[in-house]
Scaffold this active site. Structure first.
Site, short mmCIF file in Angstrom:
data_model
loop_
_atom_site.label_atom_id
_atom_site.label_comp_id
_atom_site.label_asym_id
_atom_site.label_seq_id
_atom_site.Cartn_x
_atom_site.Cartn_y
_atom_site.Cartn_z
CB ALA A 63 -0.78 -0.05 1.22
CD GLU A 125 0.95 -6.35 5.31
OE1 GLU A 125 2.19 -6.92 5.23
OE2 GLU A 125 0.41 -6.03 4.14
N1 T1G Z 1 4.54 3.12 -0.55
C1 T1G Z 1 5.39 4.54 -0.31
N2 T1G Z 1 6.44 5.17 -0.09
C2 T1G Z 1 7.42 3.99 -0.28
C3 T1G Z 1 6.82 3.04 -0.06
C4 T1G Z 1 5.68 2.74 0.77
N3 T1G Z 1 5.41 1.39 0.45
N4 T1G Z 1 8.24 1.61 0.00
C5 T1G Z 1 9.13 2.42 -0.49
N5 T1G Z 1 8.73 3.88 -0.35
C6 T1G Z 1 9.32 4.81 -0.93
C7 T1G Z 1 10.31 5.09 0.02
O1 T1G Z 1 9.85 5.83 1.53
C8 T1G Z 1 11.19 5.83 -0.67
O2 T1G Z 1 11.35 7.21 -0.79
C9 T1G Z 1 11.01 5.04 -1.97
O3 T1G Z 1 10.15 4.86 -2.06
C10 T1G Z 1 12.89 3.82 -2.24
O4 T1G Z 1 12.01 3.41 -0.85
C11 T1G Z 1 -3.50 -3.20 3.46
C12 T1G Z 1 -1.14 -1.82 4.74
C13 T1G Z 1 10.64 -1.49 -1.29
C14 T1G Z 1 11.86 -2.83 -0.47
O5 T1G Z 1 6.26 -2.06 4.19
O6 T1G Z 1 10.74 -1.77 1.88
O7 T1G Z 1 0.75 -3.07 2.15
O8 T1G Z 1 13.22 8.61 -0.08
O9 T1G Z 1 14.76 3.65 -0.19
O10 T1G Z 1 15.93 0.56 -0.07
O11 T1G Z 1 -1.75 -4.73 3.60
O12 T1G Z 1 11.54 0.64 -0.04
O13 T1G Z 1 13.35 8.30 -2.29
O14 T1G Z 1 11.42 9.55 -1.31
O15 T1G Z 1 13.39 2.03 0.96
O16 T1G Z 1 15.50 -0.29 -3.26
C15 T1G Z 1 3.77 -2.97 3.48
C16 T1G Z 1 7.93 -0.52 2.54
C17 T1G Z 1 3.22 -1.43 3.51
C18 T1G Z 1 7.34 -1.88 2.40
C19 T1G Z 1 13.00 -0.81 -1.08
N6 T1G Z 1 5.00 -2.90 2.42
N7 T1G Z 1 8.95 -0.73 1.39
O17 T1G Z 1 13.48 -0.71 -1.10
O18 T1G Z 1 13.92 1.97 -1.70
S1 T1G Z 1 1.69 -1.46 4.00
C20 T1G Z 1 5.89 -2.44 3.10
C21 T1G Z 1 10.57 -1.38 1.48
C22 T1G Z 1 0.74 -2.70 3.60
C23 T1G Z 1 -1.79 -3.82 2.94
C24 T1G Z 1 -0.86 -2.52 4.11
C25 T1G Z 1 11.49 -0.83 0.44
C26 T1G Z 1 11.66 -1.77 -0.33
P1 T1G Z 1 12.08 8.38 -1.38
P2 T1G Z 1 13.20 2.72 -0.26
P3 T1G Z 1 14.78 0.27 -1.12
#
Ligand code: T1G
Length: 683
Positions: A63, A125
């Site tokens: 998300a 999450e």
């Molecule tokens: N939403 C918005 N922005 C995100 C994002 C996300 N899910 N994930 C990463 N970004 C932005 C981050 O802030 C950064 O921004 C850029 O992308 C690069 O990220 C209903 C409720 C995917 C492994 O928890 O683990 O789904 O600083 O530096 O090292 O069930 O990002 O460039 O402006 O981390 O290559 C669940 C979180 C959400 C995954 C990539 N998903 N992200 O790593 O890049 S809750 C997560 C990561 C959900 C549903 C529920 C990592 C990555 P900026 P980065 P990276």
């Protein structure tokens, strides 16, 4: 505005593509586009199957966390996921990169999943203080079984595509072009639309022993202590074994909303962005290129030098490590090998990887061997004269453009840089012990440190899997500087009537891994001691004078058994009582709240001074330092985020109430000002 979702037909397969950089987060426009694409598939008789895939670095990574806390925009993710599953034609998810959170939930709603071997699948999450809120806790156990579902949801770590394939989560591993093979796979299955996962019977689940869940809780009790989200993830997976899907998903929705409205998930979401913000250096343009680092030199093969070296060796970067004496060099390299072998014994490294890492190590007694290094890190005794002597020599040995770094944990980088002819190449790289384990790296920016040296340090940190925070030059930089008031007050509280155990318990109840005195015993009570047993001016001197240097001596503020389990020491209590009598201090009852105010509130005050002096770039950086450097509980978001939650006026009131007991205490102007204006440190 063009939709991030586009569709095109390839024969009778509809290809649905998401192009929503950087990680294809499932923002509103993506969700709307996915629903429209499913409508298109169902409405077009010539479409026999659908492939969903993503451009860029990864399949949907979840998300869009930036949408959290804002008014929800339909369609909600659960609706999108259910719409995909309801599509009359089979839908194939083509996975690369990291299919995480809602991204994996989208893939689970598809009827088939194919992935490249390098892909990862996960439900992280829980690390945001949440749980999969779009059916993931109900679909995952149905397809992957309960044990793996528990590990993935409550544990939060992703699994590789191969493991996912073996678990039945992925139907085919794709070698070669993902999209091309996914379309070919869709042609293969187009006539077979299987039962959606949510409709599968619960045979995989029915047989699950009720004890599975309690066994899992017990096995993870330490790791989950203090966190709300893991338990709710477990409850959702448990519900999947007892309830039909429609009921189970109601439980998931209810527990998701409870977590989303709680303080812990707000803190952990805040921290997700704080950690990424820390990588940004104020005042340094994106055009500044890092220097190439192909060989690293480390001076000192002690605990820190060895741990520091391991970070680079593990990242495949050759290290030349220098000691003065052969036995110290042999001891240091022996400890490094032992650490690697201990990791291999736990199955986290292969023997070959150990040899690979150690094979990159070049131990030597010859400082001149560092002449070919691109980065040299000094990790010797914490003494300014010793460091100046080394940097003077390095100035003549290191090649032009080499970065010269000190691992000092308190001392002045500008003073060290000044003995060289290249102060612009000098920087502080303050690793935290054990250096091969702790994620935090304080990058200390000297007055003359060149921008590209900083950029190089930040990029190198990511390469060695550290989280770097830029700090200014002051005594103790960010983290250790905040330790000073905490330690000062903790010692004073002993004189006034608290015990080491009481002070430590306030901190461990708060969620810290250990309190000030347990930490002193671990690090060494003798750190910074003048080494003169005849000179006993305070409690610490008294302990050191009788060899109570901490865990390494079996005794410090506590007594330790052979398993290093601490027990309060009557000897220490007597020393405290004697000092109290000598100083004429009246013993009194000390409340836990006073301990919070005297140790945690004073830390907040110091962090405000760090901020107002520009020693940290932003408040959230200070939170990153304390969470990754000292184990501050992430569900409290770090000292600054926590202080905002307490309310700065309350912090100021608490400090005022203690002020007369803290004669050397001075208020941070920034703290007073923000409290006055009822402002916050963090957003
Ligand atoms: N939403 C918005 N922005 C995100 C994002 C996300 N899910 N994930 C990463 N970004 C932005 C981050 O802030 C950064 O921004 C850029 O992308 C690069 O990220 C209903 C409720 C995917 C492994 O928890 O683990 O789904 O600083 O530096 O090292 O069930 O990002 O460039 O402006 O981390 O290559 C669940 C979180 C959400 C995954 C990539 N998903 N992200 O790593 O890049 S809750 C997560 C990561 C959900 C549903 C529920 C990592 C990555 P900026 P980065 P990276």
């Amino acid at each position: 505005m063009t939709s991030p979702i586009s569709t095109r037909k390839h024969g009778d397969v509809l290809i649905v593509t998401s192009n929503n950089p950087p990680v294809n987060a499932l923002g509103a426009a993506v969700r709307q586009g996915l629903v429209a694409a499913m409508e298109q598939a169902d409405g077009d008789d010539s479409v026999k199957a659908v492939v969903i895939h993503c451009d860029g670095q990864t399949f949907f990574a979840g998300a869009d966390i930036t949408e959290f806390g804002k008014p929800p925009v339909s369609p909600w993710l659960p609706e999108v996921v259910d719409r995909i599953e309801a599509t009359t034609k089979p839908v194939v998810a083509a996975i690369h990169g990291t299919a995480l959170g809602g991204g994996l939930e989208v893939a689970l709603a598809c009827h088939y999943r194919v992935a490249v071997p390098s892909a990862k699948l996960g439900t992280p999450e829980v690390k945001l203080g949440l749980l999969p809120g779009a059916g993931g806790t109900q679909r995952l156990p149905r397809v992957a079984g309960v044990p793996l579902a528990l590990e993935m949801t409550a544990g939060g770590n992703p699994i590789g595509a191969k493991q996912a394939y073996e678990a039945g989560l992925v139907d085919r591993l794709i070698e070669g072009d993902l999209l091309e093979h996914a379309v070919a796979y869709a042609h293969e299955v187009e006539s077979v639309r299987p039962l959606p996962i949510s409709s599968t019977k619960q045979d995989k689940l029915a047989a699950v022993e009720a004890s599975t869940f309690d066994d899992f809780r017990k096995a993870n009790a330490r790791k989950f202590k203090g966190f709300d989200a893991p338990e709710k993830n477990i409850q959702c997976v448990e519900a999947a074994t007892r309830l039909p899907y429609a009921e189970g998903v109601k439980t998931e929705r209810q527990l998701f909303m409870e977590l989303m409205s709680g303080g812990q998930s707000r803190a952990q979401q805040y921290f997700f962005f704080a950690e990424r913000q820390a990588a940004k250096i104020e005042g340094v343009g994106k055009d500044v290129q890092p220097r190439a680092i192909n060989r690293v030199g480390v001076i000192g093969a002690g605990t820190m030098g060895g741990g520091i070296s391991m970070n680079f060796l593990s990242a495949g970067i050759p290290v030349t490590i220098v000691e003065m004496q052969q036995d110290a060099l042999d001891r240091g390299t022996g400890v490094m090998r032992k650490n690697y072998e201990a990791t291999a014994a736990k199955g986290r490294l292969t023997g070959e990887q150990v040899e690979q890492a150690m094979g990159l190590l070049n131990p030597t007694l010859d400082l001149n061997a560092l002449g070919e290094c691109d980065l040299i890190i000094e990790a010797v005794y914490e003494n300014m004269d010793v460091k100046k002597e080394i940097f003077t020599k390095l100035d003549g040995i290191a090649k032009p453009g080499a970065i010269l770094a000190s691992n000092t944990s308190y001392l002045n980088i500008d003073e060290i840089a000044a003995v060289t002819k290249r102060p612009e190449d000098v920087v502080g790289l303050h690793f935290f012990s054990p250096a091969n384990i702790m994620k935090l790296l304080e990058v200390v920016r000297g007055a003359k440190t060149a921008p590209d040296v900083l950029v190089t340090a930040m990029q190198l940190a990511k390469r060695i899997r550290k989280v770097a925070v830029v700090a200014g030059v002051c005594y103790g930089f960010i983290g250790n500087r905040m330790l000073i008031p905490r330690q000062t007050q903790a010692m004073q509280l002993l004189l006034e009537g608290a015990t080491p155990a009481q002070v430590d318990k306030v901190h461990t109840d708060f969620g810290m891994p250990m309190g000030p005195f347990q930490m002193a015993d671990l690090a060494g009570v003798d750190i910074g001691w003048h080494r003169d047993p005849g000179r006993v001016e305070n409690i610490r001197d008294a302990l050191c004078a009788i060899d109570r240097w901490g865990q390494k001596k079996g005794a410090g503020f506590y007594d330790y058994d052979e398993k290093r389990r601490p027990t309060p020491s009557p000897v220490v209590q007597q020393i405290i009582d004697d000092f109290r009598a000598k100083q004429g201090v009246e013993k009194r009852e000390i409340s836990d709240q006073e301990i919070v105010e005297r140790t945690l509130y004073t830390m907040v005050n110091e962090s405000a001074k760090i901020l107002e002096e520009g020693m940290a770039q932003r408040a959230s950086d200070i939170d990153v330092v304390w969470i990754y450097g000292y184990g501050w509980p992430v569900y409290r978001g770090g000292p600054m985020h926590w202080a905002d939650g307490e309310g700065l006026p309350k912090i100021v009131e608490g400090l005022k109430a203690q002020q007369e007991r803290m004669p050397d205490f001075t208020f941070s102007k920034l703290l007073l000002d923000k409290a006055e204006k009822k402002e916050k440190f963090t957003r």
